[in-house]
Each structure stands twice: as structure tokens, then as C-alpha cells.
Enzyme design. Structure first.
Site, PDB file in Angstrom:
ATOM      1  N   LYS A 231       0.889  -1.170   0.000  1.00  0.00           N
ATOM      2  CA  LYS A 231       0.000   0.000   0.000  1.00  0.00           C
ATOM      3  C   LYS A 231       0.924   1.215   0.000  1.00  0.00           C
ATOM      4  O   LYS A 231       1.540   1.545   1.010  1.00  0.00           O
ATOM      5  CB  LYS A 231      -0.900   0.013   1.246  1.00  0.00           C
TER       6      LYS A 231
ATOM      7  N   GLY B 201       6.280   5.790   8.773  1.00  0.00           N
ATOM      8  CA  GLY B 201       5.459   6.999   8.822  1.00  0.00           C
ATOM      9  C   GLY B 201       5.400   7.575  10.219  1.00  0.00           C
ATOM     10  O   GLY B 201       6.340   7.441  11.003  1.00  0.00           O
TER      11      GLY B 201
ATOM     12  N   GLU C 235       8.977   1.904  11.327  1.00  0.00           N
ATOM     13  CA  GLU C 235       9.950   2.995  11.370  1.00  0.00           C
ATOM     14  C   GLU C 235       9.156   4.274  11.506  1.00  0.00           C
ATOM     15  O   GLU C 235       8.461   4.690  10.579  1.00  0.00           O
ATOM     16  CB  GLU C 235      10.799   3.040  10.097  1.00  0.00           C
TER      17      GLU C 235
ATOM     18  N   CYS D  66      13.482  11.060   6.722  1.00  0.00           N
ATOM     19  CA  CYS D  66      13.156  10.654   8.101  1.00  0.00           C
ATOM     20  C   CYS D  66      14.183  11.176   9.099  1.00  0.00           C
ATOM     21  O   CYS D  66      13.842  11.568  10.204  1.00  0.00           O
ATOM     22  CB  CYS D  66      13.084   9.126   8.194  1.00  0.00           C
TER      23      CYS D  66
END
Length: 299
Positions: free
Chosen positions: A156, A208, A230, A264
Site C-alpha cells: 500500500k 510513517g 519505522e 526521516c
């Protein structure tokens, strides 16, 4: 609620493509087919799996211009940085193909009066819920290793990079992987969450926000399914008395703005000693104000 998603070029604000989302039932049918493929794929040899991964790596390199251009169009990545991401993913595939057989081999253990082994066995279909900031790397880093291990995977992807999600599936097929070994699901987040409970899903990985990660972990925990998450971070960048201030400022700006600031581990918080604070603030302000918005396709 709309069942379509538009991808939009952030530099031009032009619509690229419109996608129709799968229904819950349609997504479940894909997962069931992925499970059927898993039952056969888990019996293949490491040599066969490695062959397909090496082919995938070559396809990434052969099509690097088209892949990098798609990244730039969908999420605004600087075109040159797209090449770096493609090369990294080719490297991941080759490393996995080369190291997989050794890493996944049975390990013998000493045992009084007998023989013990640790055996690494595939578990089934894995669901990956991935963000858009590294639209190829985020997918390859979880799928390559798991497919080498004998699992199958469904993805997804973030709605603004659905074109990349379709491209990745196409490349897996071109590399010779069986149908439904890797599959893209054009679904929304709510549908993705509900799929975690599907009996054929053996685990889920998510990259996310903390808030969504908690929901994914909670849903997986209800069904005792493995997760790899993560989530958000905000490590401090310290500037101390003995710092080369010019270098520190330059490094901070680069750390904040790499990949257009969508990383990130990008630099988000600067802790500066009082004696350097005013100079640091003035210099970093000057550097940010000197930055100009440009065409991400330009050299």
C-alpha cells in the site's frame, strides 16, 4: 468518500493521472492470490530467487532515467537525487541475491545427546505500508529481503506516488517473478488497516508517523502478527564551542534540505551553545533566504 486518487506534479500543480481505488473485497482477492503464489514460491531455490533479483537490479539501471523522472513528476524529488535512489535499490537487490543463501542457511547448534538447528523459514504474505519521500527505496528495502526469504509481498503505497507503485509491480513482472509475488494495492489507509487482520497476512511493515504507527501496531497486536515500524524521530544536532561555525551551518542546511527536506533523519532541531548562538542563527538564516525554488528537473 471518493474512490479515486489523483497524482499531481507539485512543481507545476498539473494532474498526472487519476487512479480508481480497489474495494476491500478486491484487495482481499489480491492477497488471496498472493498467498497461493507464496505456497509455490516458498519451495523455489535460493538460486532461482537470486536470478530474478539480479535481473530486477539490471532493470532498475536500464530504466533509471524513466524511474527518476517519475519520482520528480510525482513527488518533486530533485532529478539527480533520483538516480542515487535507483542505484541504491539496484545495490540492495544484488546484495540480497548474493548474501541471501548464506544468511538464510540453517545454523547448527551444539546439543547434548542430539542435534539442533536454527532454520529460517518463510511465513507468508507481508503487507508494506510505505511513504512517498523515497518512493522506490522504501518499497525495495522491505520487499527484496522478504521475497528472497520465500515470502510474497503486497504494497500500500502513498496516494501521491501511485504511478511509482504501478511501475515497481511492472518491473518485478519484467524481471520474471511469478505473478502476485509482489503486488501493488491501490487502496486508502483505512482499507490497509483492515487488511492486517486478513488470515493470509503474516506480518506488516510501516514507515510513517508515530500516530499511525501506534494504530498499525495495535491492529497487528490483536492478531499476534509481527510488525516492523519505522516512526518519527527528532535527533538533536549539537553545535559546541570548538565548532567550525561556517562548516556547522553548511552541514545543518544540507542536513535539513536533502531530498527537499523530506527525509526521516533530516536535521530538525539545532542545539547551539550561547556563545555561538547569534552568529549561527544569522548565518543559517542567510543561507536559507538565499535558496531559490527551481525546476527539479534542471541540472
Amino acid at each position: 468518500m471518493s474512490n479515486t486518487v489523483k497524482t499531481i506534479n507539485p512543481a507545476t500543480e498539473q494532474t498526472i493521472e487519476t487512479y480508481t481505488l480497489l474495494s476491500q473485497k478486491e484487495a482481499e482477492q489480491v492477497i488471496e492470490k498472493s498467498h497461493e503464489t507464496y505456497l509455490k514460491w516458498r519451495l523455489t531455490s535460493f538460486t532461482e530467487r537470486a536470478k530474478y533479483l539480479n535481473k530486477l537490479a539490471s532493470l532498475f539501471e536500464d530504466q533509471k532515467e524513466a524511474i527518476a523522472k517519475l519520482m520528480t513528476e510525482e513527488m518533486g524529488k530533485v532529478y539527480e537525487q533520483g538516480f542515487q535512489e535507483v542505484e541504491l535499490c539496484a545495490g540492495i537487490c544484488r546484495y540480497t541475491a548474493e548474501q541471501g543463501p548464506e544468511v538464510l542457511a540453517d545454523e547448527e547448534r551444539d546439543m547434548d545427546g542430539g542435534r539442533a538447528i536454527i532454520s529460517y523459514q518463510p511465513t507468508g504474505v507481508l503487507l508494506g505500508i510505505q511513504p512517498w519521500n523515497f518512493p522506490l527505496y522504501q518499497v525495495i528495502r522491505y520487499s527484496a529481503a522478504n521475497i528472497m526469504a520465500g515470502n510474497t509481498t503486497v504494497l500500500k503505497h502513498a496516494g501521491n506516488v501511485f504511478g511509482m507503485a504501478e511501475k515497481i509491480e511492472e518491473l518485478f513482472k519484467q524481471a520474471g517473478f511469478p505473478e502476485y509475488c509482489f503486488n501493488n494495492l491501490l487502496i486508502d489507509g483505512k482499507t490497509a488497516s483492515s487488511l492486517i487482520s486478513h488470515k493470509a497476512i503474516s506480518g506488516v511493515t510501516f514507515t510513517g508517523s508515530d500516530a499511525t504507527g501506534k494504530k498499525v501496531a495495535e491492529e497487528a497486536g490483536k492478531h499476534v502478527k509481527k510488525t516492523v515500524l519505522e516512526l518519527g524521530s527528532n535527533d538533536a544536532y549539537l553545535v559546541l564551542n570548538d565548532a567550525d561555525l561556517e562548516l556547522a551551518v553548511k552541514t545543518c542546511v544540507t542536513g535539513r534540505m536533502i531530498n527537499n527536506g523530506e527525509t526521516c533523519v533530516s536535521a530538525k532541531r539545532f542545539v547551539v551553545v550561547e556563545s555561538l548562538y547569534d552568529d549561527f542563527k544569522a548565518q543559517i538564516k542567510e543561507q536559507f533566504e538565499a535558496m531559490k525554488m527551481g525546476d527539479p528537473m534542471a541540472d
